[in-house]
Enzyme design. Structure first.
Site, PDB file in Angstrom:
ATOM      1  N   ALA A  65       0.767  -1.246   0.000  1.00  8.35           N
ATOM      2  CA  ALA A  65       0.000   0.000   0.000  1.00  8.35           C
ATOM      3  C   ALA A  65       0.802   1.302   0.000  1.00  8.35           C
ATOM      4  O   ALA A  65       0.313   2.311  -0.491  1.00  8.35           O
ATOM      5  CB  ALA A  65      -0.938   0.005   1.200  1.00  8.35           C
ATOM      6  N   GLY A  69       0.382   4.974  -0.203  1.00  9.22           N
ATOM      7  CA  GLY A  69      -1.059   5.055   0.016  1.00  9.22           C
ATOM      8  C   GLY A  69      -1.841   5.820  -1.032  1.00  9.22           C
ATOM      9  O   GLY A  69      -3.034   6.056  -0.862  1.00  9.22           O
ATOM     10  N   LYS A  78      -2.857   4.909  -4.029  1.00  6.56           N
ATOM     11  CA  LYS A  78      -3.955   4.141  -4.632  1.00  6.56           C
ATOM     12  C   LYS A  78      -4.975   3.740  -3.577  1.00  6.56           C
ATOM     13  O   LYS A  78      -6.173   3.700  -3.857  1.00  6.56           O
ATOM     14  CB  LYS A  78      -3.397   2.932  -5.385  1.00  6.56           C
ATOM     15  CG  LYS A  78      -2.495   3.350  -6.542  1.00  6.56           C
ATOM     16  CD  LYS A  78      -2.064   2.196  -7.392  1.00  6.56           C
ATOM     17  CE  LYS A  78      -0.992   2.634  -8.377  1.00  6.56           C
ATOM     18  NZ  LYS A  78       0.337   2.858  -7.730  1.00  6.56           N
ATOM     19  N   GLU A 106       1.355  -3.215   4.304  1.00  6.28           N
ATOM     20  CA  GLU A 106       2.653  -2.726   3.826  1.00  6.28           C
ATOM     21  C   GLU A 106       3.734  -3.363   4.693  1.00  6.28           C
ATOM     22  O   GLU A 106       3.633  -3.364   5.912  1.00  6.28           O
ATOM     23  CB  GLU A 106       2.688  -1.189   3.923  1.00  6.28           C
ATOM     24  CG  GLU A 106       4.050  -0.566   3.783  1.00  6.28           C
ATOM     25  CD  GLU A 106       4.764  -0.869   2.459  1.00  6.28           C
ATOM     26  OE1 GLU A 106       4.143  -0.789   1.393  1.00  6.28           O
ATOM     27  OE2 GLU A 106       5.964  -1.212   2.522  1.00  6.28           O
ATOM     28  N   CYS A 111       4.792  -0.590 -11.939  1.00  2.00           N
ATOM     29  CA  CYS A 111       5.268   0.568 -12.704  1.00  2.00           C
ATOM     30  C   CYS A 111       6.534   0.142 -13.448  1.00  2.00           C
ATOM     31  O   CYS A 111       7.513   0.862 -13.496  1.00  2.00           O
ATOM     32  CB  CYS A 111       5.490   1.788 -11.819  1.00  2.00           C
ATOM     33  SG  CYS A 111       6.603   1.508 -10.442  1.00  2.00           S
TER      34      CYS A 111
HETATM   35  C1  LIG Z   1       4.771  -0.003  -5.902  1.00  2.00           C
HETATM   36  S1  LIG Z   1       4.861   0.318  -4.209  1.00  2.00           S
HETATM   37  C2  LIG Z   1       3.169   0.610  -3.807  1.00  2.00           C
HETATM   38  C3  LIG Z   1       2.661   1.999  -4.145  1.00  2.00           C
HETATM   39  C4  LIG Z   1       1.279   2.261  -3.577  1.00  2.00           C
HETATM   40  N1  LIG Z   1       0.327   1.246  -3.999  1.00  2.00           N
HETATM   41  C5  LIG Z   1       0.729   3.627  -3.946  1.00  2.00           C
HETATM   42  O1  LIG Z   1       0.012   3.741  -4.927  1.00  2.00           O
HETATM   43  O2  LIG Z   1       1.027   4.586  -3.231  1.00  2.00           O
HETATM   44  C6  LIG Z   1       5.118  -1.296  -3.556  1.00  2.00           C
HETATM   45  C7  LIG Z   1       5.099  -1.345  -2.038  1.00  2.00           C
HETATM   46  O3  LIG Z   1       5.058  -2.720  -1.655  1.00  2.00           O
HETATM   47  C8  LIG Z   1       5.785  -2.885  -0.471  1.00  2.00           C
HETATM   48  N2  LIG Z   1       6.062  -4.332  -0.347  1.00  2.00           N
HETATM   49  C9  LIG Z   1       7.065  -5.041  -0.930  1.00  2.00           C
HETATM   50  N3  LIG Z   1       6.960  -6.339  -0.605  1.00  2.00           N
HETATM   51  C10 LIG Z   1       5.871  -6.457   0.194  1.00  2.00           C
HETATM   52  C11 LIG Z   1       5.266  -7.555   0.867  1.00  2.00           C
HETATM   53  N4  LIG Z   1       5.769  -8.794   0.773  1.00  2.00           N
HETATM   54  N5  LIG Z   1       4.166  -7.314   1.618  1.00  2.00           N
HETATM   55  C12 LIG Z   1       3.646  -6.057   1.720  1.00  2.00           C
HETATM   56  N6  LIG Z   1       4.197  -4.993   1.112  1.00  2.00           N
HETATM   57  C13 LIG Z   1       5.287  -5.182   0.358  1.00  2.00           C
HETATM   58  C14 LIG Z   1       6.983  -1.986  -0.664  1.00  2.00           C
HETATM   59  O4  LIG Z   1       7.587  -1.658   0.567  1.00  2.00           O
HETATM   60  C15 LIG Z   1       6.336  -0.775  -1.368  1.00  2.00           C
HETATM   61  O5  LIG Z   1       5.958   0.201  -0.423  1.00  2.00           O
END
Ligand SMILES: C[S@@+](CC[C@H](N)C(=O)[O-])C[C@H]1O[C@@H](n2cnc3c(N)ncnc32)[C@H](O)[C@@H]1O
Length: 429
Positions: free
Chosen positions: A248, A251, A253, A271, A369
């Site tokens: 998340a 945040g 989205k 997260e 992305c």
């Molecule tokens: C692409 S970013 C998300 C952006 C967010 N959805 C937004 O729109 O603001 C991916 C996120 O996934 C988290 N992440 C990575 N592996 C994860 C896991 N196994 N469980 C939960 N979160 C994870 C990362 O720390 C990162 O903050």
């Protein structure tokens, strides 16, 4: 400050989004901050070209601990060849800064390198034309990868990655609407036009400090690229539904999903990084929205899931971020070819772990992305091949392009960041 920020990225492996805000806070919002940003982005964006030029100009290699001197010479080169800084100022200021960096001995070296650069400009131009890494200003592994995955579009992708990204807003529909907010912007002297694809978006003609945006603190608006804003429409969560946002932070989205449902969604935002989870709470608080936030590993639902299935899941998976290089040019320096394999395994594990949490008839949106096929269409294809109850729901859209699975936007297409989306439905009712 620009030299220090770039040094923090290149030598200490810090991300730009960590290193830059720390420096920016020391400056008043306004032209000084904008110039710091321009220099930092320029030095990172064109690092492969500036490295090639440095090698040509400074034959005696600098010691690792004198890397700031290399960055200082590159700052001078950036001022000389990319900005409209008068030549004498570019050279004299760089020379003066050697002392400020605690390396007065380097003043002669900096002076020599930059005067040499002025004299040998034609040679530098030839390097920028002849050597691919310098020409496209990308590391070799990434050039190879983009060429392999996007043979027709590779050069357009490199150019888009090196271009400045627009500042795009998302209007908080739980508080106002797009045309009312556009009027407010107009009244504040900020030129904006509606985005082409995301219905809640406004694209600014020029970037501004968020504090200058009317009602920003009150949560009327957020900063988010149009491509990222498409996620909420694809998830299409309806008021009252139970939704999981599995990755998340920060945040953006999560908030958009709730805004679209008029605040009436039951959202769990997971997260893995507790520090980043704080940003989800801050985002929600500013926007006046509510969700359950959990610091947990989405791959291990047994440690956090309450056993009630979700109507919708958004998996905005961690990825190479190769679609957002124009906003995060540090990716060129921090990522390695070998990172992709590990990322793909994580994406597969996340999908496998989260699928059982989705209700029958429910929808999972997989997003990245990234523009790397292995992280996108290949991940989704493997998943569908191995899950009999997973059905791809084709995305009927006027943005991006249809892939074997899902839809891909390349960076710069429609003015957007590079993004990938696929929608999966779980069979049954
Ligand atoms: C692409 S970013 C998300 C952006 C967010 N959805 C937004 O729109 O603001 C991916 C996120 O996934 C988290 N992440 C990575 N592996 C994860 C896991 N196994 N469980 C939960 N979160 C994870 C990362 O720390 C990162 O903050």
């Amino acid at each position: 400050m620009a030299v220090e920020v770039v040094d923090a990225v290149r030598r200490q492996g810090r991300s730009l989004s960590q290193a830059l805000p720390r420096a920016e806070r020391q400056l008043e919002p306004g032209p000084a901050r904008a110039l710091l940003r321009e220099r930092v982005y320029g030095l990172l964006r064109y690092a492969p070209r500036l490295d090639a030029w440095l090698d040509a100009l400074v034959t005696q290699p600098l010691r690792a601990r004198d890397a700031p001197v290399a960055r200082l010479i590159q700052l001078g080169l950036y001022e000389l060849f990319f900005l409209r800084t008068p030549d004498y100022a570019a050279v004299n200021e760089a020379v003066r800064l050697a002392g400020l960096l605690g390396r007065p001995w380097a003043a002669r070296l900096v002076n020599g390198a930059l005067r040499n650069a002025q004299r040998r400009e034609a040679e530098l131009v030839a390097i920028a034309e002849r050597v691919d890494t310098a020409r496209f200003a990308h590391p070799e592994w990434l050039i190879d990868r983009v060429r392999a995955d996007w043979p027709e579009d590779a050069e357009a992708v490199f150019a888009a990655n090196n271009a400045r990204a627009p500042m795009t807003l998302r209007v908080n529909l739980a508080m106002t609407d797009v045309s009312a907010y556009a009027d407010l912007l107009h009244g504040a002297g900020i030129a904006a036009s509606p985005g082409l694809y995301a219905p809640d978006s406004l694209v600014l003609a020029q970037s501004v400090d968020v504090e200058a945006l009317p009602g920003f603190r009150e949560g009327w608006v957020s900063v988010q690229d149009e491509a990222a804003q498409l996620a909420a429409g694809l998830v299409n969560a309806l008021p009252g539904q139970r939704v999981l946002d599995a990755c998340a932070a920060p945040g953006g989205k999560t908030a958009h999903l709730i805004e679209r449902a008029g605040g009436k969604l039951d959202v769990t935002a997971v997260e893995i990084d507790p520090d980043r989870l704080v940003r989800v709470s801050e985002t929600l608080e500013r926007l006046g929205l509510q969700a359950q936030t959990l610091a947990a590993d989405a791959c291990l639902p047994e440690t956090w899931w309450d056993g009630k299935s979700y109507d919708c899941i958004l998996l905005d998976a961690p990825c190479s971020a190769t679609g957002v290089i124009r906003r995060h040019p540090d990716i060129k320096l921090l990522r390695r070819a070998s990172d992709i394999e590990a990322t793909v395994l994580r994406q597969q594990a996340l999908l496998d772990a989260l699928w059982p949490l989705l209700a029958r008839g429910g929808r999972l949106v997989y997003a990245t992305c990234s523009i790397v096929l292995d992280e996108n269409t290949h991940v989704v294809d493997r998943f569908i091949q191995t899950h009999a109850d997973a059905i791809e729901w084709p995305i009927d859209a006027d943005w991006g392009r249809a892939m074997a699975r899902g839809r891909q936007i390349l960076p710069g297409e429609g003015g957007m960041d590079g993004f990938y989306y696929a929608c999966l439905h779980k069979a049954g009712t």
